[in-house]
Design a protein around this motif. Structure first.
Motif, PDB file in Angstrom:
ATOM      1  N   UNK A 149       0.833  -1.192   0.000  1.00  0.00           N
ATOM      2  CA  UNK A 149       0.000   0.000   0.000  1.00  0.00           C
ATOM      3  C   UNK A 149       0.872   1.248   0.000  1.00  0.00           C
ATOM      4  N   UNK A 150       0.348   2.321  -0.598  1.00  0.00           N
ATOM      5  CA  UNK A 150       1.098   3.573  -0.647  1.00  0.00           C
ATOM      6  C   UNK A 150       0.205   4.714  -0.182  1.00  0.00           C
ATOM      7  N   UNK A 151       0.786   5.615   0.593  1.00  0.00           N
ATOM      8  CA  UNK A 151       0.083   6.800   1.060  1.00  0.00           C
ATOM      9  C   UNK A 151       0.771   8.018   0.470  1.00  0.00           C
ATOM     10  N   UNK A 152      -0.035   8.929  -0.076  1.00  0.00           N
ATOM     11  CA  UNK A 152       0.481  10.142  -0.709  1.00  0.00           C
ATOM     12  C   UNK A 152      -0.022  11.342   0.080  1.00  0.00           C
ATOM     13  N   UNK A 153       0.888  12.248   0.382  1.00  0.00           N
ATOM     14  CA  UNK A 153       0.523  13.418   1.169  1.00  0.00           C
ATOM     15  C   UNK A 153      -0.164  14.484   0.341  1.00  0.00           C
ATOM     16  N   UNK A 154      -0.041  14.407  -0.994  1.00  0.00           N
ATOM     17  CA  UNK A 154      -0.713  15.382  -1.849  1.00  0.00           C
ATOM     18  C   UNK A 154      -0.920  14.786  -3.233  1.00  0.00           C
ATOM     19  N   UNK A 155      -2.187  14.784  -3.688  1.00  0.00           N
ATOM     20  CA  UNK A 155      -2.500  14.304  -5.026  1.00  0.00           C
ATOM     21  C   UNK A 155      -1.949  15.243  -6.087  1.00  0.00           C
TER      22      UNK A 155
END
Length: 348
Positions: A149-155
Protein backbone atom coordinates in the motif's frame (compact mmCIF):
# COMPACT_ATOMS: atom_id res chain seq x y z
CA UNK A 1 -36.27 10.28 -11.73
CA UNK A 2 -37.98 7.58 -9.63
CA UNK A 3 -36.52 6.27 -6.39
CA UNK A 4 -37.81 2.73 -6.06
CA UNK A 5 -36.56 1.94 -2.59
CA UNK A 6 -35.24 3.65 0.53
CA UNK A 7 -33.54 2.30 3.62
CA UNK A 8 -33.47 3.76 7.14
CA UNK A 9 -32.38 7.29 7.95
CA UNK A 10 -28.95 6.48 9.34
CA UNK A 11 -25.96 8.01 7.61
CA UNK A 12 -23.62 5.22 6.49
CA UNK A 13 -19.84 5.34 6.36
CA UNK A 14 -19.68 4.12 2.78
CA UNK A 15 -22.01 4.35 -0.21
CA UNK A 16 -21.20 2.02 -3.08
CA UNK A 17 -22.39 4.01 -6.11
CA UNK A 18 -23.12 2.34 -9.44
CA UNK A 19 -24.20 4.12 -12.61
CA UNK A 20 -25.64 1.62 -15.05
CA UNK A 21 -27.11 1.47 -18.52
CA UNK A 22 -28.24 -1.63 -20.43
CA UNK A 23 -26.46 -4.07 -18.12
CA UNK A 24 -29.34 -6.40 -17.33
CA UNK A 25 -27.19 -9.35 -18.42
CA UNK A 26 -24.33 -8.48 -16.09
CA UNK A 27 -25.43 -6.36 -13.15
CA UNK A 28 -26.85 -9.29 -11.18
CA UNK A 29 -23.43 -10.92 -11.01
CA UNK A 30 -21.92 -7.61 -9.91
CA UNK A 31 -24.55 -7.17 -7.20
CA UNK A 32 -23.98 -10.72 -5.96
CA UNK A 33 -20.28 -10.00 -5.50
CA UNK A 34 -21.12 -6.91 -3.44
CA UNK A 35 -24.16 -7.91 -1.43
CA UNK A 36 -22.59 -11.10 -0.15
CA UNK A 37 -20.05 -9.06 1.82
CA UNK A 38 -22.01 -6.02 2.96
CA UNK A 39 -21.00 -4.59 6.32
CA UNK A 40 -22.90 -2.41 8.81
CA UNK A 41 -22.69 1.24 7.76
CA UNK A 42 -22.65 0.47 4.02
CA UNK A 43 -25.36 1.21 1.46
CA UNK A 44 -25.63 0.45 -2.25
CA UNK A 45 -26.88 3.19 -4.62
CA UNK A 46 -27.71 2.29 -8.23
CA UNK A 47 -28.57 4.96 -10.80
CA UNK A 48 -30.12 3.53 -13.96
CA UNK A 49 -29.83 5.86 -16.93
CA UNK A 50 -33.20 4.83 -18.41
CA UNK A 51 -32.04 1.40 -19.57
CA UNK A 52 -34.41 -0.06 -22.20
CA UNK A 53 -33.29 -3.63 -21.40
CA UNK A 54 -34.08 -5.91 -18.44
CA UNK A 55 -32.19 -3.82 -15.86
CA UNK A 56 -35.34 -2.60 -13.99
CA UNK A 57 -36.69 -6.14 -13.67
CA UNK A 58 -33.36 -7.40 -12.36
CA UNK A 59 -33.17 -4.57 -9.83
CA UNK A 60 -36.71 -5.19 -8.54
CA UNK A 61 -35.77 -8.80 -7.80
CA UNK A 62 -32.70 -7.75 -5.84
CA UNK A 63 -34.48 -5.00 -3.90
CA UNK A 64 -37.03 -7.50 -2.68
CA UNK A 65 -34.20 -9.35 -0.92
CA UNK A 66 -31.77 -6.59 0.04
CA UNK A 67 -32.98 -3.44 1.83
CA UNK A 68 -29.48 -1.94 1.53
CA UNK A 69 -30.17 -1.16 -2.13
CA UNK A 70 -31.40 2.28 -3.18
CA UNK A 71 -32.36 2.21 -6.85
CA UNK A 72 -32.99 5.34 -8.90
CA UNK A 73 -34.34 4.97 -12.41
CA UNK A 74 -33.89 8.15 -14.45
CA UNK A 75 -36.46 9.26 -17.00
CA UNK A 76 -33.77 9.78 -19.65
CA UNK A 77 -30.15 8.88 -20.20
CA UNK A 78 -27.84 11.77 -19.38
CA UNK A 79 -24.47 10.06 -19.86
CA UNK A 80 -22.06 8.23 -17.61
CA UNK A 81 -20.50 11.36 -16.06
CA UNK A 82 -23.81 12.91 -15.01
CA UNK A 83 -25.13 9.58 -13.76
CA UNK A 84 -22.16 9.03 -11.46
CA UNK A 85 -22.55 12.60 -10.27
CA UNK A 86 -26.22 11.89 -9.55
CA UNK A 87 -25.30 8.69 -7.70
CA UNK A 88 -22.98 10.61 -5.38
CA UNK A 89 -25.72 13.20 -4.90
CA UNK A 90 -28.25 10.53 -3.91
CA UNK A 91 -25.76 8.78 -1.62
CA UNK A 92 -25.73 9.42 2.11
CA UNK A 93 -22.36 7.94 2.99
CA UNK A 94 -19.34 9.85 4.19
CA UNK A 95 -17.42 8.17 1.36
CA UNK A 96 -18.51 6.99 -2.08
CA UNK A 97 -17.06 4.00 -3.90
CA UNK A 98 -17.67 4.58 -7.63
CA UNK A 99 -18.12 0.95 -8.58
CA UNK A 100 -18.77 -0.28 -12.11
CA UNK A 101 -21.84 -2.23 -13.25
CA UNK A 102 -20.28 -5.35 -14.80
CA UNK A 103 -17.11 -6.01 -12.80
CA UNK A 104 -16.83 -8.02 -9.59
CA UNK A 105 -15.55 -7.37 -6.09
CA UNK A 106 -13.30 -9.91 -4.43
CA UNK A 107 -14.49 -11.34 -1.15
CA UNK A 108 -13.49 -9.06 1.73
CA UNK A 109 -13.08 -5.99 -0.48
CA UNK A 110 -15.59 -3.87 1.43
CA UNK A 111 -14.04 -4.71 4.81
CA UNK A 112 -10.59 -3.85 3.46
CA UNK A 113 -11.80 -0.47 2.18
CA UNK A 114 -13.59 0.34 5.43
CA UNK A 115 -10.33 -0.32 7.29
CA UNK A 116 -8.55 2.20 5.07
CA UNK A 117 -11.25 4.82 5.61
CA UNK A 118 -10.53 4.78 9.34
CA UNK A 119 -7.26 6.58 8.54
CA UNK A 120 -9.18 9.66 7.35
CA UNK A 121 -7.94 9.66 3.75
CA UNK A 122 -9.84 11.87 1.34
CA UNK A 123 -9.23 9.44 -1.52
CA UNK A 124 -8.64 5.70 -1.56
CA UNK A 125 -7.67 3.98 -4.81
CA UNK A 126 -8.38 0.26 -4.99
CA UNK A 127 -6.21 -1.91 -7.23
CA UNK A 128 -7.79 -4.39 -9.67
CA UNK A 129 -6.92 -7.52 -11.56
CA UNK A 130 -7.87 -7.75 -15.22
CA UNK A 131 -9.69 -10.79 -16.59
CA UNK A 132 -11.27 -11.70 -19.89
CA UNK A 133 -14.96 -11.19 -20.57
CA UNK A 134 -16.15 -14.37 -18.82
CA UNK A 135 -13.58 -14.06 -15.99
CA UNK A 136 -12.03 -17.43 -16.91
CA UNK A 137 -8.55 -16.05 -17.61
CA UNK A 138 -6.41 -13.59 -15.65
CA UNK A 139 -4.86 -11.15 -18.10
CA UNK A 140 -3.13 -8.99 -15.47
CA UNK A 141 -2.79 -9.97 -11.83
CA UNK A 142 -2.71 -6.32 -10.84
CA UNK A 143 -3.31 -3.26 -13.00
CA UNK A 144 -1.11 -1.25 -10.63
CA UNK A 145 2.18 -3.06 -10.17
CA UNK A 146 2.38 -2.20 -6.48
CA UNK A 147 3.42 -4.77 -3.89
CA UNK A 148 2.59 -2.62 -0.85
CA UNK A 149 0.00 0.00 0.00
CA UNK A 150 1.10 3.57 -0.65
CA UNK A 151 0.08 6.80 1.06
CA UNK A 152 0.48 10.14 -0.71
CA UNK A 153 0.52 13.42 1.17
CA UNK A 154 -0.71 15.38 -1.85
CA UNK A 155 -2.50 14.30 -5.03
CA UNK A 156 -1.07 17.44 -6.65
CA UNK A 157 2.37 15.89 -6.44
CA UNK A 158 4.03 14.59 -9.59
CA UNK A 159 4.57 11.19 -7.96
CA UNK A 160 0.89 10.34 -7.46
CA UNK A 161 -0.03 11.66 -10.90
CA UNK A 162 2.75 9.70 -12.64
CA UNK A 163 2.14 6.47 -10.75
CA UNK A 164 -1.65 6.36 -10.50
CA UNK A 165 -3.35 8.60 -13.10
CA UNK A 166 -3.22 6.00 -15.87
CA UNK A 167 -5.01 3.47 -13.67
CA UNK A 168 -7.67 6.03 -12.83
CA UNK A 169 -9.06 5.68 -16.33
CA UNK A 170 -10.92 2.85 -14.54
CA UNK A 171 -13.53 4.50 -12.32
CA UNK A 172 -14.27 1.37 -10.29
CA UNK A 173 -11.15 1.79 -8.19
CA UNK A 174 -12.13 5.21 -6.80
CA UNK A 175 -13.33 5.71 -3.23
CA UNK A 176 -13.70 9.42 -2.48
CA UNK A 177 -14.99 11.57 0.35
CA UNK A 178 -18.49 12.66 -0.63
CA UNK A 179 -18.17 16.21 0.72
CA UNK A 180 -14.98 16.72 -1.31
CA UNK A 181 -16.69 15.50 -4.48
CA UNK A 182 -19.64 17.81 -4.01
CA UNK A 183 -17.61 20.94 -3.35
CA UNK A 184 -15.62 20.54 -6.58
CA UNK A 185 -16.35 21.40 -10.19
CA UNK A 186 -18.01 18.44 -11.89
CA UNK A 187 -20.03 19.97 -14.71
CA UNK A 188 -16.89 20.98 -16.64
CA UNK A 189 -16.12 17.27 -16.99
CA UNK A 190 -19.52 16.11 -18.22
CA UNK A 191 -18.96 14.37 -21.52
CA UNK A 192 -15.30 13.52 -20.91
CA UNK A 193 -16.27 9.99 -19.73
CA UNK A 194 -13.83 10.48 -16.84
CA UNK A 195 -15.54 12.93 -14.48
CA UNK A 196 -13.77 11.35 -11.49
CA UNK A 197 -10.35 12.16 -12.95
CA UNK A 198 -11.35 15.79 -13.34
CA UNK A 199 -12.60 15.90 -9.76
CA UNK A 200 -9.43 14.28 -8.38
CA UNK A 201 -6.82 16.38 -10.17
CA UNK A 202 -8.37 19.85 -10.09
CA UNK A 203 -7.32 22.50 -7.59
CA UNK A 204 -7.11 22.68 -4.63
CA UNK A 205 -5.20 19.39 -4.35
CA UNK A 206 -6.48 16.44 -2.36
CA UNK A 207 -4.35 16.40 0.75
CA UNK A 208 -4.24 12.73 1.69
CA UNK A 209 -4.68 9.69 -0.54
CA UNK A 210 -4.02 5.98 -0.24
CA UNK A 211 -3.59 3.20 -2.78
CA UNK A 212 -4.53 -0.33 -1.73
CA UNK A 213 -2.05 -2.56 -3.54
CA UNK A 214 -4.03 -5.76 -3.18
CA UNK A 215 -6.38 -6.22 -6.16
CA UNK A 216 -9.91 -6.13 -4.74
CA UNK A 217 -11.81 -5.88 -8.04
CA UNK A 218 -11.98 -8.16 -11.08
CA UNK A 219 -12.29 -6.11 -14.28
CA UNK A 220 -14.31 -7.73 -17.08
CA UNK A 221 -11.95 -6.62 -19.84
CA UNK A 222 -13.41 -5.83 -23.25
CA UNK A 223 -16.99 -5.35 -22.05
CA UNK A 224 -17.02 -1.54 -21.70
CA UNK A 225 -20.01 0.25 -23.21
CA UNK A 226 -17.60 2.53 -25.03
CA UNK A 227 -15.56 -0.24 -26.70
CA UNK A 228 -16.92 0.64 -30.19
CA UNK A 229 -15.66 4.20 -29.59
CA UNK A 230 -12.36 3.05 -28.15
CA UNK A 231 -10.19 4.65 -30.82
CA UNK A 232 -11.63 8.12 -30.34
CA UNK A 233 -11.61 7.81 -26.54
CA UNK A 234 -8.05 6.60 -26.06
CA UNK A 235 -6.49 8.51 -28.92
CA UNK A 236 -8.25 11.84 -28.27
CA UNK A 237 -10.60 12.23 -25.29
CA UNK A 238 -8.34 10.66 -22.62
CA UNK A 239 -5.15 12.47 -23.75
CA UNK A 240 -7.01 15.79 -23.98
CA UNK A 241 -8.18 15.40 -20.39
CA UNK A 242 -4.76 14.41 -19.02
CA UNK A 243 -2.99 17.22 -20.86
CA UNK A 244 -5.55 19.76 -19.64
CA UNK A 245 -4.11 19.63 -16.10
CA UNK A 246 -1.72 22.57 -16.09
CA UNK A 247 -0.30 21.89 -12.63
CA UNK A 248 1.71 18.89 -13.80
CA UNK A 249 4.88 18.86 -15.89
CA UNK A 250 4.97 17.58 -19.45
CA UNK A 251 7.20 14.76 -18.24
CA UNK A 252 4.56 13.64 -15.74
CA UNK A 253 1.81 13.80 -18.35
CA UNK A 254 3.86 11.86 -20.88
CA UNK A 255 4.26 9.11 -18.27
CA UNK A 256 0.47 8.80 -18.27
CA UNK A 257 -0.11 9.07 -22.03
CA UNK A 258 1.35 10.85 -25.06
CA UNK A 259 -0.27 14.13 -26.02
CA UNK A 260 -1.17 12.85 -29.49
CA UNK A 261 -0.98 9.05 -29.40
CA UNK A 262 -2.76 8.84 -32.76
CA UNK A 263 0.48 9.95 -34.42
CA UNK A 264 2.10 6.62 -33.46
CA UNK A 265 1.84 4.20 -36.34
CA UNK A 266 2.10 1.12 -34.14
CA UNK A 267 -0.97 2.17 -32.16
CA UNK A 268 -2.90 2.87 -35.34
CA UNK A 269 -1.97 -0.57 -36.64
CA UNK A 270 -3.21 -2.19 -33.41
CA UNK A 271 -6.56 -0.41 -33.71
CA UNK A 272 -6.73 -1.47 -37.36
CA UNK A 273 -6.12 -5.05 -36.21
CA UNK A 274 -9.07 -4.98 -33.80
CA UNK A 275 -11.35 -3.05 -36.13
CA UNK A 276 -11.29 0.23 -34.23
CA UNK A 277 -9.52 2.23 -36.92
CA UNK A 278 -10.99 2.39 -40.41
CA UNK A 279 -11.21 4.87 -43.24
CA UNK A 280 -14.13 6.45 -41.34
CA UNK A 281 -11.93 7.29 -38.33
CA UNK A 282 -9.18 8.49 -40.65
CA UNK A 283 -11.47 10.95 -42.42
CA UNK A 284 -13.28 12.12 -39.29
CA UNK A 285 -10.40 12.37 -36.83
CA UNK A 286 -6.98 12.25 -38.51
CA UNK A 287 -7.03 13.61 -42.04
CA UNK A 288 -7.23 17.27 -41.03
CA UNK A 289 -4.41 17.01 -38.49
CA UNK A 290 -1.92 15.14 -40.65
CA UNK A 291 0.16 16.21 -43.62
CA UNK A 292 2.72 14.90 -46.04
CA UNK A 293 4.14 11.47 -45.32
CA UNK A 294 2.15 11.14 -42.08
CA UNK A 295 -1.10 11.48 -43.96
CA UNK A 296 -0.05 8.79 -46.41
CA UNK A 297 0.94 6.43 -43.57
CA UNK A 298 -2.29 7.04 -41.65
CA UNK A 299 -4.35 6.46 -44.79
CA UNK A 300 -2.38 3.33 -45.68
CA UNK A 301 -3.02 1.80 -42.25
CA UNK A 302 -6.72 2.67 -42.46
CA UNK A 303 -7.13 0.68 -45.70
CA UNK A 304 -4.73 -2.14 -44.85
CA UNK A 305 -6.58 -5.52 -44.83
CA UNK A 306 -7.85 -5.85 -41.25
CA UNK A 307 -7.63 -9.65 -41.12
CA UNK A 308 -3.95 -9.58 -42.09
CA UNK A 309 -3.28 -6.78 -39.59
CA UNK A 310 -5.00 -8.85 -36.92
CA UNK A 311 -2.77 -11.85 -37.57
CA UNK A 312 0.41 -9.75 -37.67
CA UNK A 313 -0.54 -8.06 -34.39
CA UNK A 314 -1.19 -11.45 -32.83
CA UNK A 315 2.24 -12.69 -33.90
CA UNK A 316 3.80 -9.60 -32.35
CA UNK A 317 2.11 -10.22 -29.01
CA UNK A 318 3.14 -13.88 -28.93
CA UNK A 319 6.73 -13.63 -30.11
CA UNK A 320 7.85 -10.07 -29.30
CA UNK A 321 5.79 -8.73 -26.40
CA UNK A 322 4.49 -11.70 -24.45
CA UNK A 323 3.30 -9.45 -21.62
CA UNK A 324 0.67 -7.87 -23.87
CA UNK A 325 -2.07 -10.26 -22.76
CA UNK A 326 -4.84 -7.67 -22.78
CA UNK A 327 -3.88 -6.57 -26.28
CA UNK A 328 -3.89 -10.17 -27.48
CA UNK A 329 -7.29 -10.70 -25.88
CA UNK A 330 -8.64 -7.74 -27.88
CA UNK A 331 -7.05 -9.09 -31.05
CA UNK A 332 -8.51 -12.57 -30.60
CA UNK A 333 -12.03 -11.22 -29.92
CA UNK A 334 -12.05 -8.86 -32.88
CA UNK A 335 -14.49 -9.39 -35.74
CA UNK A 336 -11.39 -9.60 -37.93
CA UNK A 337 -9.77 -12.40 -35.92
CA UNK A 338 -9.11 -15.55 -37.92
CA UNK A 339 -8.78 -19.03 -36.47
CA UNK A 340 -5.02 -18.41 -36.55
CA UNK A 341 -5.31 -15.37 -34.28
CA UNK A 342 -7.47 -17.30 -31.82
CA UNK A 343 -4.95 -20.13 -31.73
CA UNK A 344 -2.19 -17.61 -31.02
CA UNK A 345 -4.21 -16.24 -28.09
CA UNK A 346 -4.62 -19.73 -26.63
CA UNK A 347 -0.91 -20.38 -27.14
CA UNK A 348 0.05 -17.38 -24.99
Amino acid sequence: MIELQLVNNEFPKLSICIATYNRGRFIGETLDSILGQMEPGVELVVVDGASPDSTPEVMVQYMARYPEIRYYREQENSGIDRDYDKAVGYARGEYCWLMTDDDLMHSGAIFRVLESLNDNHELVVVNSEVRNVDFSTVLEEGFLKFTDDRVYSSVAGEKFFSEVANYLSFIGGVVIKRSLWQERDRSSYYGTLFIHVGVIFQQPPIVRAKVIAEPLIMIRYGNAMWTPRGFEIWMFKWPELIWSFTDFSNEAKISVCPREPWRRGRLLFFYRAIGGYTITEYRRLLAAGANGMSRAVFFGIAVFPATIANFIAGLYCVFVNRKARTALDSISRSQHASWMSRILAKFL
